[in-house]
Design an enzyme around this catalytic site. Structure first.
Site, PDB file in Angstrom:
ATOM      1  N   LYS A   1       1.985   5.700   6.313  1.00 57.32           N
ATOM      2  CA  LYS A   1       1.555   4.693   5.332  1.00 57.32           C
ATOM      3  C   LYS A   1       1.914   5.150   3.925  1.00 57.32           C
ATOM      4  CE  LYS A   1      -2.716   2.333   3.765  1.00 57.32           C
ATOM      5  NZ  LYS A   1      -3.186   2.971   2.538  1.00 57.32           N
TER       6      LYS A   1
ATOM      7  N   SER B   1     -10.808   5.037   7.555  1.00 62.57           N
ATOM      8  CA  SER B   1     -10.333   6.115   6.671  1.00 62.57           C
ATOM      9  C   SER B   1     -10.917   7.468   7.078  1.00 62.57           C
ATOM     10  CB  SER B   1     -10.757   5.803   5.240  1.00 62.57           C
ATOM     11  OG  SER B   1     -10.645   6.945   4.422  1.00 62.57           O
TER      12      SER B   1
ATOM     13  N   HIS C   1      -0.424   1.640  -2.017  1.00 67.22           N
ATOM     14  CA  HIS C   1      -1.837   2.033  -2.066  1.00 67.22           C
ATOM     15  C   HIS C   1      -2.625   1.087  -2.982  1.00 67.22           C
ATOM     16  CE1 HIS C   1      -4.194   5.631  -0.658  1.00 67.22           C
ATOM     17  NE2 HIS C   1      -5.068   5.166  -1.534  1.00 67.22           N
TER      18      HIS C   1
ATOM     19  N   THR D   1      -1.447   8.846   5.814  1.00 66.45           N
ATOM     20  CA  THR D   1      -1.180   8.328   4.463  1.00 66.45           C
ATOM     21  C   THR D   1      -0.410   9.374   3.667  1.00 66.45           C
ATOM     22  OG1 THR D   1      -3.117   6.926   4.560  1.00 66.45           O
ATOM     23  CG2 THR D   1      -2.270   7.432   2.363  1.00 66.45           C
TER      24      THR D   1
ATOM     25  N   TYR E   1      -6.036  11.731   6.455  1.00 62.78           N
ATOM     26  CA  TYR E   1      -5.641  12.473   5.260  1.00 62.78           C
ATOM     27  C   TYR E   1      -5.395  13.895   5.711  1.00 62.78           C
ATOM     28  CZ  TYR E   1      -6.025   9.040   1.598  1.00 62.78           C
ATOM     29  OH  TYR E   1      -5.789   7.968   0.784  1.00 62.78           O
TER      30      TYR E   1
HETATM   31  C1  LIG Z   1     -11.467   1.807  -3.018  1.00 59.38           C
HETATM   32  C2  LIG Z   1     -10.235   2.038  -2.183  1.00 59.38           C
HETATM   33  C3  LIG Z   1     -10.231   3.134  -1.322  1.00 59.38           C
HETATM   34  C4  LIG Z   1      -9.112   3.361  -0.524  1.00 59.38           C
HETATM   35  N1  LIG Z   1      -9.149   4.389   0.377  1.00 59.38           N
HETATM   36  C5  LIG Z   1      -8.080   4.620   1.156  1.00 59.38           C
HETATM   37  C6  LIG Z   1      -8.120   5.629   2.138  1.00 59.38           C
HETATM   38  O1  LIG Z   1      -9.127   6.302   2.315  1.00 59.38           O
HETATM   39  N2  LIG Z   1      -7.012   5.831   2.875  1.00 59.38           N
HETATM   40  C7  LIG Z   1      -5.865   5.100   2.707  1.00 59.38           C
HETATM   41  O2  LIG Z   1      -4.874   5.326   3.390  1.00 59.38           O
HETATM   42  N3  LIG Z   1      -5.822   4.097   1.811  1.00 59.38           N
HETATM   43  C8  LIG Z   1      -6.894   3.842   1.045  1.00 59.38           C
HETATM   44  N4  LIG Z   1      -6.853   2.801   0.160  1.00 59.38           N
HETATM   45  C9  LIG Z   1      -5.658   1.941   0.084  1.00 59.38           C
HETATM   46  C10 LIG Z   1      -5.748   0.773   1.085  1.00 59.38           C
HETATM   47  O3  LIG Z   1      -5.621   1.227   2.402  1.00 59.38           O
HETATM   48  C11 LIG Z   1      -4.631  -0.252   0.841  1.00 59.38           C
HETATM   49  O4  LIG Z   1      -3.393   0.394   0.841  1.00 59.38           O
HETATM   50  C12 LIG Z   1      -4.818  -1.011  -0.475  1.00 59.38           C
HETATM   51  O5  LIG Z   1      -6.175  -1.344  -0.668  1.00 59.38           O
HETATM   52  C13 LIG Z   1      -3.968  -2.284  -0.466  1.00 59.38           C
HETATM   53  O6  LIG Z   1      -4.015  -2.919  -1.711  1.00 59.38           O
HETATM   54  P1  LIG Z   1      -4.900  -4.229  -2.022  1.00 59.38           P
HETATM   55  O7  LIG Z   1      -6.316  -3.819  -1.816  1.00 59.38           O
HETATM   56  O8  LIG Z   1      -4.631  -4.524  -3.465  1.00 59.38           O
HETATM   57  O9  LIG Z   1      -4.423  -5.309  -1.119  1.00 59.38           O
HETATM   58  C14 LIG Z   1      -7.969   2.523  -0.628  1.00 59.38           C
HETATM   59  C15 LIG Z   1      -7.996   1.420  -1.479  1.00 59.38           C
HETATM   60  C16 LIG Z   1      -9.124   1.165  -2.249  1.00 59.38           C
HETATM   61  C17 LIG Z   1      -9.141  -0.051  -3.125  1.00 59.38           C
HETATM   62  C1  LIG Z   2      -8.598   9.585  -2.135  1.00 62.08           C
HETATM   63  C2  LIG Z   2      -9.152   8.976  -0.923  1.00 62.08           C
HETATM   64  C3  LIG Z   2     -10.189   9.782  -0.289  1.00 62.08           C
HETATM   65  C4  LIG Z   2      -9.507   7.569  -1.018  1.00 62.08           C
HETATM   66  C5  LIG Z   2      -8.330   6.764  -1.441  1.00 62.08           C
HETATM   67  O1  LIG Z   2      -7.333   6.699  -0.785  1.00 62.08           O
HETATM   68  C6  LIG Z   2      -8.364   6.066  -2.679  1.00 62.08           C
HETATM   69  O2  LIG Z   2      -9.352   6.170  -3.409  1.00 62.08           O
HETATM   70  O3  LIG Z   2      -7.377   5.400  -3.003  1.00 62.08           O
END
Ligand SMILES: Cc1cc2nc3c(=O)[nH]c(=O)nc-3n(C[C@H](O)[C@H](O)[C@H](O)COP(=O)(O)O)c2cc1C
Ligand SMILES: CC(C)CC(=O)C(=O)O
Length: 395
Positions: free
Chosen positions: A264, A132, A288, A182, A156
């Site tokens: 994404k 990320s 997400h 994303t 991002y």
């Molecule tokens: C705590 C957390 C932080 C995340 N941070 C990002 C991120 O920085 N960038 C991003 O594209 N997706 C982020 N995501 C989304 C994940 O890439 C992914 O799409 C998502 O976790 C999939 O769902 P699942 O965990 O229920 O399988 C984040 C998800 C969580 C749970």
């Molecule tokens: C907002 C981002 C920095 C992290 C993210 O994608 C998330 O928290 O779902």
């Protein structure tokens, strides 16, 4: 990948036997094997703020999981499945397994070793990692831990174009082989638990390693982040969210990198067509993990229409709700080339650091390998919709 894991065909059986043999010596797996129990234990272990941050919109998360129940596997018998193949190729890139670690930011709120522990586990198991932008360790530090394990960088897209170009340049130099942009988080959604806890980790400086180490970011500050972190955090808050970003700006990225670009967060088939028109290389169908649009369509339910719209012109990947081997098979049978694993590896990180992530990955790969075999298939490339019954249509 370690030598003992190179031969994927025996992977599932190998992991099973390893666990049973350890059992004979009185040792049980240190983490719960079922994802539901793993989640429960991890949430109980974390602070209220950290577990609240991991959460999402409950209804949408549940919908993501339920969508997998709408499809059932119809197994085939008496086919030779003694040799199995889990590897796949995406845009000429060889992936040892059809699974990548989803980009998850601010892992320092989960475990002290954060993305370093995850990168080591990725390296040990051969599972490619998507880092990320909002990671708590830098692009370069994580790359160092990954050796030759494939890595992609998630961008991002901030309001500072020079910073975006700098991130991409750094990723290229550190051996990342694709950029994932994303699209669904140009604004942060209304996250009830975070609002209730009045908690946003970035305000405490978490998840900003790539920003603070970036020459373009640093140049924009009157004082370096080490001397005046408050000023650096304020600048991050100014530029991070970019709700004015539109399709026509994707050409900027194309001009700044020769790496393949994946978008994404696509759920609508019309957006898949726009991605193709914009000359993008791949799509990741995702909501997400139910963290952005509350009440949005379950990601798996959105997958078939996106696959149809893409019409084979670019590879489709998938995330949001992958928990078990059968989930991976279902997403691939519905047209995904590979899937991203999200929260489950974070639960492993919370409970066991590097070893915890490794255990979660080993279990999931073993489950995937064995479910493939008992369904009557020897290669994930054989999977298509004929594997599945749509239970909503069948009733
Ligand atoms: C705590 C957390 C932080 C995340 N941070 C990002 C991120 O920085 N960038 C991003 O594209 N997706 C982020 N995501 C989304 C994940 O890439 C992914 O799409 C998502 O976790 C999939 O769902 P699942 O965990 O229920 O399988 C984040 C998800 C969580 C749970
Ligand atoms: C907002 C981002 C920095 C992290 C993210 O994608 C998330 O928290 O779902």
């Amino acid at each position: 990948m370690k030598d003992d894991q190179k031969s994927m065909p025996s992977y599932g059986l190998g992991r099973q036997m390893q666990v049973y043999m350890q059992g004979l010596q009185g040792q049980l797996p240190s983490l719960p094997v079922a994802p539901e129990a793993l989640e429960q234990q991890a949430i109980a272990h974390l602070s209220q703020k950290a577990s609240g941050y991991l959460a999402g919109m409950e209804d949408t998360m549940q919908a993501n999981l339920r969508a997998f129940q709408h499809w059932s596997i119809l197994p085939r018998m008496l086919r030779d499945v003694s040799q199995r193949q889990l590897s796949t190729t995406i845009l000429g890139m060889q992936l040892p397994v059809p699974l990548l670690l989803a980009p998850i930011g601010v892992q320092s709120i989960i475990h002290l070793e954060a993305e370093i522990a995850v990168a080591r586990a990725a390296h040990a198991t051969g599972v490619p990692m998507i880092l990320s932008t909002a990671s708590s360790r830098s692009i370069e530090a994580v790359a160092q831990e990954l050796g030759n394990t494939p890595r992609w960088f998630q961008l991002y897209w901030s309001k500072n174009p020079d910073l975006n170009a700098s991130f991409v340049r750094r990723a290229e130099q550190a051996g990342y082989s694709a950029i994932v942009v994303t699209l669904d988080t140009r604004l942060l959604s209304w996250r009830e638990q975070d609002i209730q806890n009045a908690y946003l980790p970035f305000l405490l400086g978490e998840g900003l390693a790539n920003y603070f180490s970036d020459p373009v970011f640093r140049q924009a500050l009157a004082q370096p982040p080490e001397e005046n972190p408050g000023m650096a955090i304020r600048y991050f808050i100014d530029i991070f969210l970019n709700p004015s970003l539109t399709w026509d700006q994707l050409s900027f990225l194309r001009q700044h990198t020769s790496l393949p670009i994946f978008l994404k967060g696509i759920l609508h088939p019309d957006d898949a067509r726009l991605a193709i028109d914009a000359g993008m290389d791949g799509i990741i169908v995702s909501n997400h993990g139910g963290r952005q649009v509350g009440g949005s369509r379950a990601a798996l339910d959105a997958l078939p229409a996106v696959v149809e719209a893409a019409n084979g012109q670019l590879p489709i990947l998938f995330d949001s709700g992958i928990r078990r081997g059968s989930d991976v098979l279902k997403a691939i049978a519905l047209g995904a080339k590979a899937v991203l694993l999200g929260r489950p590896y974070i639960w492993g990180l919370a409970l066991g650091g590097e070893a915890g992530v490794q255990q979660v990955l080993q279990n999931l790969l073993a489950d995937l390998d064995l479910t493939l075999a008992v369904s009557g298939f020897s290669s994930i490339s054989q999977l298509d919709a004929s594997l599945l019954v749509n239970e909503r249509l069948a009733q």
